[in-house]
Design a protein around this motif. Structure first.
Motif, PDB file in Angstrom:
ATOM      1  N   SER A 235     -10.064 -79.978 101.142  1.00 47.94           N
ATOM      2  CA  SER A 235     -10.790 -78.843 100.549  1.00 47.94           C
ATOM      3  C   SER A 235      -9.836 -77.919  99.800  1.00 47.94           C
ATOM      4  O   SER A 235      -8.637 -77.896 100.056  1.00 47.94           O
ATOM      5  N   TRP A 236     -10.419 -77.145  98.866  1.00 42.16           N
ATOM      6  CA  TRP A 236      -9.663 -76.192  98.063  1.00 42.16           C
ATOM      7  C   TRP A 236     -10.629 -75.178  97.483  1.00 42.16           C
ATOM      8  O   TRP A 236     -11.839 -75.316  97.602  1.00 42.16           O
ATOM      9  N   VAL A 237     -10.080 -74.155  96.827  1.00 38.20           N
ATOM     10  CA  VAL A 237     -10.884 -73.122  96.168  1.00 38.20           C
ATOM     11  C   VAL A 237     -10.631 -73.213  94.670  1.00 38.20           C
ATOM     12  O   VAL A 237      -9.495 -73.316  94.230  1.00 38.20           O
ATOM     13  N   ARG A 238     -11.713 -73.188  93.902  1.00 42.21           N
ATOM     14  CA  ARG A 238     -11.630 -73.275  92.448  1.00 42.21           C
ATOM     15  C   ARG A 238     -12.298 -72.041  91.855  1.00 42.21           C
ATOM     16  O   ARG A 238     -13.287 -71.550  92.367  1.00 42.21           O
ATOM     17  N   THR A 239     -11.746 -71.528  90.758  1.00 43.69           N
ATOM     18  CA  THR A 239     -12.328 -70.391  90.055  1.00 43.69           C
ATOM     19  C   THR A 239     -12.978 -70.894  88.772  1.00 43.69           C
ATOM     20  O   THR A 239     -12.362 -71.624  88.000  1.00 43.69           O
ATOM     21  N   THR A 240     -14.234 -70.500  88.561  1.00 43.39           N
ATOM     22  CA  THR A 240     -14.944 -70.933  87.353  1.00 43.39           C
ATOM     23  C   THR A 240     -14.494 -70.111  86.157  1.00 43.39           C
ATOM     24  O   THR A 240     -13.750 -69.131  86.296  1.00 43.39           O
ATOM     25  N   GLU A 241     -14.965 -70.482  84.976  1.00 43.55           N
ATOM     26  CA  GLU A 241     -14.626 -69.749  83.752  1.00 43.55           C
ATOM     27  C   GLU A 241     -15.188 -68.337  83.790  1.00 43.55           C
ATOM     28  O   GLU A 241     -14.655 -67.435  83.155  1.00 43.55           O
TER      29      GLU A 241
ATOM     30  N   GLU B 181     -10.836 -81.285  86.851  1.00 41.57           N
ATOM     31  CA  GLU B 181     -10.037 -80.361  87.661  1.00 41.57           C
ATOM     32  C   GLU B 181     -10.162 -80.677  89.154  1.00 41.57           C
ATOM     33  O   GLU B 181      -9.167 -80.669  89.887  1.00 41.57           O
ATOM     34  N   ASP B 182     -11.368 -80.988  89.613  1.00 41.22           N
ATOM     35  CA  ASP B 182     -11.566 -81.319  91.027  1.00 41.22           C
ATOM     36  C   ASP B 182     -10.920 -82.655  91.384  1.00 41.22           C
ATOM     37  O   ASP B 182     -10.341 -82.802  92.462  1.00 41.22           O
ATOM     38  N   TRP B 183     -11.010 -83.625  90.497  1.00 42.45           N
ATOM     39  CA  TRP B 183     -10.368 -84.916  90.754  1.00 42.45           C
ATOM     40  C   TRP B 183      -8.851 -84.763  90.862  1.00 42.45           C
ATOM     41  O   TRP B 183      -8.214 -85.399  91.711  1.00 42.45           O
ATOM     42  N   LEU B 184      -8.272 -83.921  90.017  1.00 47.25           N
ATOM     43  CA  LEU B 184      -6.819 -83.725  90.070  1.00 47.25           C
ATOM     44  C   LEU B 184      -6.399 -82.997  91.344  1.00 47.25           C
ATOM     45  O   LEU B 184      -5.346 -83.295  91.922  1.00 47.25           O
TER      46      LEU B 184
END
Length: 89
Positions: free
Chosen positions: A7-13, A50-53
């Motif tokens: 798991s991780w946290v991603r910030t949208t545009e 981005e999620d795949w990386l």
């Protein structure tokens, strides 16, 4: 076998934070996301590059600690190149 979840946290545009996790089932990786801690996880059918990386980075770390087999890196790289031919690994 180790816990097959990363798991991780991603910030949208738009500046919103999203919690993302990928769950390994058989030979597939299923992606889920949610905005807040108590929201329900929603399945993502076509996760962005981005999620795949991020997943690839997490798998590489787990392979170093011998929690996942080294072949998993090659499988994920192959999946990324099939879905995103322009991607640079």
């Amino acid at each position: 076998m180790a816990k097959a979840q990363i798991s991780w946290v991603r910030t949208t545009e738009a500046g919103e934070k999203l919690q993302v996790f990928a769950h390994h089932v058989g030979d597939r990786w299923n992606f889920y996301l949610r905005q807040r801690r108590f929201d329900r996880w929603q399945a993502v059918k076509h996760p962005p590059l981005e999620d795949w990386l991020k997943l690839l980075d997490g798998v590489r770390r787990r392979v170093q600690r011998r929690l996942l087999p080294p072949e998993e890196i090659e499988r994920i790289e192959k999946l990324i190149l099939e879905r995103f031919p322009e991607a640079e690994l």
